[in-house]
Design an enzyme around this catalytic site. Structure first.
Site, PDB file in Angstrom:
ATOM      1  N   GLY A  53     -49.542  47.629  -4.075  1.00  0.00           N
ATOM      2  CA  GLY A  53     -50.430  46.515  -4.419  1.00  0.00           C
ATOM      3  C   GLY A  53     -51.143  46.871  -5.706  1.00  0.00           C
ATOM      4  O   GLY A  53     -51.185  48.046  -6.075  1.00  0.00           O
ATOM      5  N   CYS A  80     -47.202  53.736  -2.077  1.00  0.00           N
ATOM      6  CA  CYS A  80     -48.169  53.579  -3.169  1.00  0.00           C
ATOM      7  C   CYS A  80     -49.522  53.071  -2.643  1.00  0.00           C
ATOM      8  O   CYS A  80     -50.203  53.780  -1.936  1.00  0.00           O
ATOM      9  CB  CYS A  80     -47.594  52.682  -4.266  1.00  0.00           C
ATOM     10  N   TYR A  81     -49.898  51.818  -2.933  1.00  0.00           N
ATOM     11  CA  TYR A  81     -51.161  51.306  -2.397  1.00  0.00           C
ATOM     12  C   TYR A  81     -51.155  51.410  -0.869  1.00  0.00           C
ATOM     13  O   TYR A  81     -52.165  51.747  -0.252  1.00  0.00           O
ATOM     14  CB  TYR A  81     -51.348  49.842  -2.826  1.00  0.00           C
ATOM     15  N   HIS A 166     -42.553  55.418  -5.454  1.00  0.00           N
ATOM     16  CA  HIS A 166     -41.805  54.214  -5.063  1.00  0.00           C
ATOM     17  C   HIS A 166     -40.356  54.560  -4.723  1.00  0.00           C
ATOM     18  O   HIS A 166     -39.515  54.627  -5.614  1.00  0.00           O
ATOM     19  CB  HIS A 166     -41.838  53.182  -6.203  1.00  0.00           C
ATOM     20  N   GLU A 168     -38.225  52.638  -3.436  1.00  0.00           N
ATOM     21  CA  GLU A 168     -37.354  51.454  -3.529  1.00  0.00           C
ATOM     22  C   GLU A 168     -36.747  51.260  -4.918  1.00  0.00           C
ATOM     23  O   GLU A 168     -35.798  50.501  -5.067  1.00  0.00           O
ATOM     24  CB  GLU A 168     -38.135  50.195  -3.111  1.00  0.00           C
ATOM     25  N   ASP A 224     -25.738  28.657  -3.583  1.00  0.00           N
ATOM     26  CA  ASP A 224     -26.444  28.496  -2.311  1.00  0.00           C
ATOM     27  C   ASP A 224     -25.957  27.281  -1.529  1.00  0.00           C
ATOM     28  O   ASP A 224     -25.646  27.387  -0.336  1.00  0.00           O
ATOM     29  CB  ASP A 224     -27.962  28.391  -2.533  1.00  0.00           C
ATOM     30  N   LYS A 364     -30.082  36.523  -2.281  1.00  0.00           N
ATOM     31  CA  LYS A 364     -28.942  35.985  -3.045  1.00  0.00           C
ATOM     32  C   LYS A 364     -27.671  36.830  -2.887  1.00  0.00           C
ATOM     33  O   LYS A 364     -26.582  36.289  -2.708  1.00  0.00           O
ATOM     34  CB  LYS A 364     -29.328  35.923  -4.530  1.00  0.00           C
TER      35      LYS A 364
END
Ligand code: XMP
Length: 508
Positions: A53, A80-81, A166, A168, A224, A364
């Protein structure tokens, strides 16, 4: 199905965290930090991840969460946050770090189930100004960097883990392994999120929901809506009617391609509404980009609503809404949350039994994988993005039939050359633009005063930023030569060498 909760505290990577979890074959859903504890308890998550955040935990206006969440008996990973928040909630100390860390930093780890199969030293991605200056009681430090004495901590007994870096982002060398370890060593997931089982269960769900009723779906020819059409066709076959609104602003032969693909591939009713002339009439004399977009968008749905009215409220209305359209952001901005849903407002006199959104849980890349498994051609599933208003935003100034035709011809040459030279899959997007500009030229012994064509080609990961593509000169030369020779009315071709920012990908 096992589920991981990504509790969003407003970090910029929240969707990425959920995608990385899903890459590990575990379903992840994102909820804002405003979600109540009862909802979380009821959902029986296998694990919870607190995102990063932008704030400091000591800022009273920054997002917090009830302490109870740490007592649910569900493993938690703070990032992190989220890491600092766990320390704060558990009575540790968070303060401004003497040295802020941004970018790639060397991490040293101790033994922990979170760090299985990771070397003692590796590179991680950091972005923080606060840090944990004193770990809470019951926690032990499991990693450090030269400027961050607690870069990760754990309370093994409670199943709570926290990392200041992080995992990710791809810049963290073993980030993927950290997430894998959390999911499999700590949350004991089995990995049941696979596209085959998604298709099976989605088809069953659609069958049960739709019963013997009719469904209508607006087909744009984009990824989509095409995949939604494929799933619905597999579930209820001829009960579905796909309405393909051809506004006359698609690329050359694209309308025919969409029609041919869908009528040959799927068991469904297919209605193509050709309304090119109608759209041109509505757009006559309009030059303002926003007004053009508005007219095209509004008229598209007007045509579609007329088709729904024919069902007299007895059918369902399906849409290709995908997960990012549905996520409520953790930034606490309720107004934005409402409007960023990609769900159109229906006029009062348009009635239907309900809305069906078979892809509302998918990102997606997952939609594309489902599309492939359903047998939709790669050409359609992996197609580059095409704006809703079509060529309308690539013709600067008033849109006329002649201009649409000229742009379609030039664009077809570009597509042909990109495909022949193997550039189609190397570029994120490429197209031609017809500006409202004429220039002087010479052809044979004659002076000409004709149209200019702009070639735009970009590479990008997420379309938020983009680089102009470095297409070799000889390929550009061939494209230019062919466009000026084959497209009557064009005497000059230029190549756009602007990145985004400062430009955007499209021109209007
Ligand atoms: P910009 O021009 O904003 O475009 O840099 C970023 C990406 O979005 C696509 N785009 C649209 N897609 N409806 C869409 O579905 C639209 O109105 C629209 N406008 C831009 C654009 O092609 C690029 O991929």
């Amino acid at each position: 199905m096992e589920k991981i909760l990504v509790l969003d505290f407003g970090g910029q990577y929240n969707q990425l965290i959920a995608r990385r979890v899903r890459d590990n074959r575990v379903f992840a859903e994102i909820l804002p930090y405003t979600a109540d504890i009862e909802t979380i308890r009821k959902n029986k998550y296998k694990g919870i991840i607190f995102t990063g955040g932008p704030n400091s935990v000591y800022d009273m206006s920054s997002p917090h969460y009830s302490r109870e969440i740490l007592d649910l008996g569900v493993p938690v990973l703070g990032i992190c946050y989220g890491c600092q928040l766990i320390s704060f909630m558990e009575g540790g100390e968070v303060s401004t770090a003497p040295v802020s860390e941004y970018g790639k930093i060397e991490l040293t780890i101790n033994t922990s189930p979170l760090f299985d199969n990771i070397p003692e030293k590796s590179v991680v991605w950091m972005s923080h100004t606060d840090y944990i200056s004193s770990v809470p009681e019951g926690y032990e430090v499991i990693a450090s960097t030269p400027d961050c004495p607690c870069a990760a901590m754990q309370n093994k007994r409670k199943g709570i883990y926290a990392v200041q870096f992080h995992p990710e982002v791809t810049h963290s060398e073993y980030g993927e392994q950290v997430l894998y370890n959390f999911l499999y060593n700590i949350c004991h997931c089995k990995g049941d999120w696979v596209m085959d089982s998604f298709i099976d269960s989605a088809v069953e769900k659609l069958k049960a929901q739709i019963g013997d009723k009719q469904v209508i779906l607006g087909l744009s020819g984009g990824v989509d809506s095409s995949v939604a059409a494929g799933l619905l066709s597999r579930a209820v076959g001829k009960q579905i009617t796909c309405v393909f609104v051809d506004q006359g602003l698609m690329r050359k032969d694209e309308g025919d391609f969409v029609e041919k693909t869908f009528t040959s591939l799927f068991d469904m009713n297919f209605v193509r509404v050709n309304c090119g002339e109608y759209f041109l009439e509505k757009l006559k004399g309009v030059t303002d980009p926003e007004q053009k977009r508005k007219i095209i968008g509004t008229e598209f749905f007007n045509v579609f609503w007329n088709e729904i009215r024919k069902q007299n409220g007895k059918g369902y209305f399906a849409q290709g809404t995908i997960y990012p359209d549905c996520i409520e952001s953790g930034k606490g901005d309720a107004d934005v949350i409402k409007t960023h849903h990609n769900r159109v407002k229906t006029p009062d006199d348009v009635e239907f039994l309900g809305i069906i959104e078979p892809l509302a849980d998918l990102f997606k890349d997952e939609v594309r994988r489902v599309g492939e498994k359903l047998g939709i051609p790669r050409e359609l599933v992996w197609r580059q993005p095409f704006p809703g208003p079509g060529l309308g935003v690539r013709i600067i100034g008033e849109i006329t039939k002649e201009k649409v035709k000229l742009l379609q011809e030039a664009d077809a040459v570009l597509r042909d050359e990109m495909s022949k030279n193997g550039y189609e899959s190397r570029l994120s997007q490429f197209f031609c633009v017809l500006p409202d500009v004429k220039t002087v030229g010479v052809m044979g012994d004659h002076r000409t005063y004709e149209n200019l064509i702009i070639i735009r080609a970009v590479t990008t990961d997420d379309f938020m930023t983009a680089d102009w593509a470095k297409i070799p000169y000889d390929i550009l030369a061939k494209v230019s030569n062919r466009i000026t020779n084959e497209c009557k009315g064009i005497n000059r071709v230029v190549y756009d060498i602007t990145s985004k920012p400062p430009a955007t990908v499209e021109y209007e």
